[in-house]
Design a protein around this motif. Structure first.
Motif, PDB file in Angstrom:
ATOM      1  N   THR A 150       0.854  -1.193   0.000  1.00 57.01           N
ATOM      2  CA  THR A 150       0.000   0.000   0.000  1.00 57.01           C
ATOM      3  C   THR A 150       0.886   1.237   0.000  1.00 57.01           C
ATOM      4  O   THR A 150       1.671   1.456   0.920  1.00 57.01           O
ATOM      5  N   VAL A 198       1.093   5.472  -0.506  1.00 59.65           N
ATOM      6  CA  VAL A 198       0.323   6.715  -0.416  1.00 59.65           C
ATOM      7  C   VAL A 198       1.048   7.793  -1.208  1.00 59.65           C
ATOM      8  O   VAL A 198       2.195   8.135  -0.910  1.00 59.65           O
ATOM      9  N   GLU A 236      -2.572  12.456  -1.258  1.00 66.08           N
ATOM     10  CA  GLU A 236      -3.733  11.988  -0.495  1.00 66.08           C
ATOM     11  C   GLU A 236      -4.384  10.773  -1.149  1.00 66.08           C
ATOM     12  O   GLU A 236      -5.472  10.362  -0.752  1.00 66.08           O
ATOM     13  N   THR A 246      -4.343   6.738  -2.110  1.00 67.36           N
ATOM     14  CA  THR A 246      -3.796   5.426  -1.743  1.00 67.36           C
ATOM     15  C   THR A 246      -3.853   4.504  -2.956  1.00 67.36           C
ATOM     16  O   THR A 246      -4.912   4.321  -3.556  1.00 67.36           O
ATOM     17  N   HIS A 251      -1.852   0.770  -4.872  1.00 66.31           N
ATOM     18  CA  HIS A 251      -1.259  -0.517  -4.498  1.00 66.31           C
ATOM     19  C   HIS A 251      -0.216  -0.936  -5.526  1.00 66.31           C
ATOM     20  O   HIS A 251      -0.499  -0.991  -6.728  1.00 66.31           O
ATOM     21  N   GLU A 253      -1.505  12.330 -10.123  1.00 58.83           N
ATOM     22  CA  GLU A 253      -0.936  11.937  -8.831  1.00 58.83           C
ATOM     23  C   GLU A 253       0.297  12.800  -8.552  1.00 58.83           C
ATOM     24  O   GLU A 253       1.202  12.891  -9.388  1.00 58.83           O
ATOM     25  N   ASP A 270       3.059  14.156  -5.266  1.00 56.59           N
ATOM     26  CA  ASP A 270       3.522  14.124  -3.881  1.00 56.59           C
ATOM     27  C   ASP A 270       4.914  14.761  -3.852  1.00 56.59           C
ATOM     28  O   ASP A 270       5.893  14.142  -4.266  1.00 56.59           O
ATOM     29  N   GLN A 277       2.911   2.000   3.625  1.00 58.79           N
ATOM     30  CA  GLN A 277       2.359   1.392   4.828  1.00 58.79           C
ATOM     31  C   GLN A 277       3.132   0.123   5.177  1.00 58.79           C
ATOM     32  O   GLN A 277       3.641  -0.574   4.300  1.00 58.79           O
ATOM     33  N   ARG A 294      -0.222  -6.563   1.864  1.00 56.93           N
ATOM     34  CA  ARG A 294      -1.595  -7.009   1.667  1.00 56.93           C
ATOM     35  C   ARG A 294      -1.576  -8.407   1.047  1.00 56.93           C
ATOM     36  O   ARG A 294      -0.762  -8.711   0.189  1.00 56.93           O
TER      37      ARG A 294
END
Length: 288
Positions: free
Chosen positions: A113, A115, A118, A120, A122, A144, A146, A153, A157
């Motif tokens: 995961t 980020v 803002e 999220t 995978h 996207e 950043d 994270q 998963r």
């Protein structure tokens, strides 16, 4: 089970963390009654002493039994290189384990995961099954951004799809994640607007300003498209606002524009196409 016969059967359920490369009992006195009785049909108590540990008649001497109840554990995470990533670039991650693991994607696909700003997303598993390092990737999508470092994270998963040779499922926790502060995502394309304080029609050279939405590099005078004019004197003090002189060639319409992708921002994204600035040029006839 086995009461009434010459063979008694004992059962132990392997617990998480149990491990041995050659299962055997701990001593020749390992067989204990715990309040029970073991006798023959004549009522004589059985001799409880077991064969010598490791001897040919011991458990280890007769069977090769390996117990592995230890789950694979991640030891470190390998991150993408620091820098700017734009639309279409791939963020690649590696997760190293303390032993070789197998990845089965029949029912579940492991992922990380991530980020971005803002949002999220995978990073999906791509390769590495059968080794001690498996790889994940995510392709940056338009919109996207950043600019202070992506986030990762601390879990995998669908880690149930990752097992060791004994079938133990890997622990989901990611250990030793380095800083992600230098992994930046910038998909923004600078916009640029052409403007002038000259009023149409003009009868002399005039100044035009090209204003970008952010600082850019690589922008030169030859990038500007001019119809019926000669350009000169491109200058800027901040790499955002550029000015240049437009000298009309002959009477008629003068048009100025900036094509896409002639300048780039810090993320190496090319600019969008500018507006087209149109000014009527009128020559003045003298000496009549």
């Amino acid at each position: 089970s086995g009461s009434g016969s010459n063979t008694l059967t004992f059962v132990y359920v392997v617990q998480a963390g149990d491990s041995t490369s050659d299962l055997d009992y701990v001593s020749t006195a390992a067989l204990v009654l715990n309040g029970a009785d073991i006798r023959n049909t004549a009522g004589l108590d059985a001799v409880l002493t077991l064969p010598q540990v490791g001897g040919s008649n011991s458990l280890a001497g007769q069977r090769n039994i390996t117990v592995d109840g230890v789950a694979p554990v991640s030891t470190t995470v390998v991150l993408p290189a620091n820098g700017y990533y734009r639309t279409g670039d791939v963020l690649s991650f590696g997760v190293k384990f303390d032993e070789n693991v197998t990845v089965s994607t029949f029912a579940f696909t492991p992922s990380l995961t991530v980020v971005i700003g803002e949002i999220t997303v995978h990073a999906s598993y791509v390769s590495g099954s059968g080794t001690d390092e498996i790889f994940f990737s995510y392709t940056v999508a338009p919109g996207e951004n950043d600019l202070d470092g992506i986030g990762l994270q601390g879990i995998i998963r669908n880690s149930v799809a990752i097992t060791d040779v004994a079938g133990n499922e890997a622990l989901a926790t990611l250990n030793n994640i380095p800083s992600t502060a230098g992994i930046l995502v910038n998909t923004m394309q600078p916009s640029v607007t052409l403007s002038t304080e000259a009023n149409s029609p003009v009868s002399a050279p005039f100044t035009v300003t090209a204003t970008f939405s952010e600082a850019v590099t690589g922008f030169i005078l030859e990038d500007i498209v001019a119809n019926n004019a000669v350009l000169s004197g491109l200058q800027t003090s901040d790499n955002i606002s550029y000015s240049f002189l437009v000298t009309p060639t002959i009477g008629g319409m003068v048009q100025i524009s900036i094509p896409a992708d002639v300048a780039v921002n810090i993320g190496n994204n090319g600019n969008n196409t500018s507006n087209t600035l149109s000014i009527q040029y009128t020559t003045t006839i003298t000496g009549i």
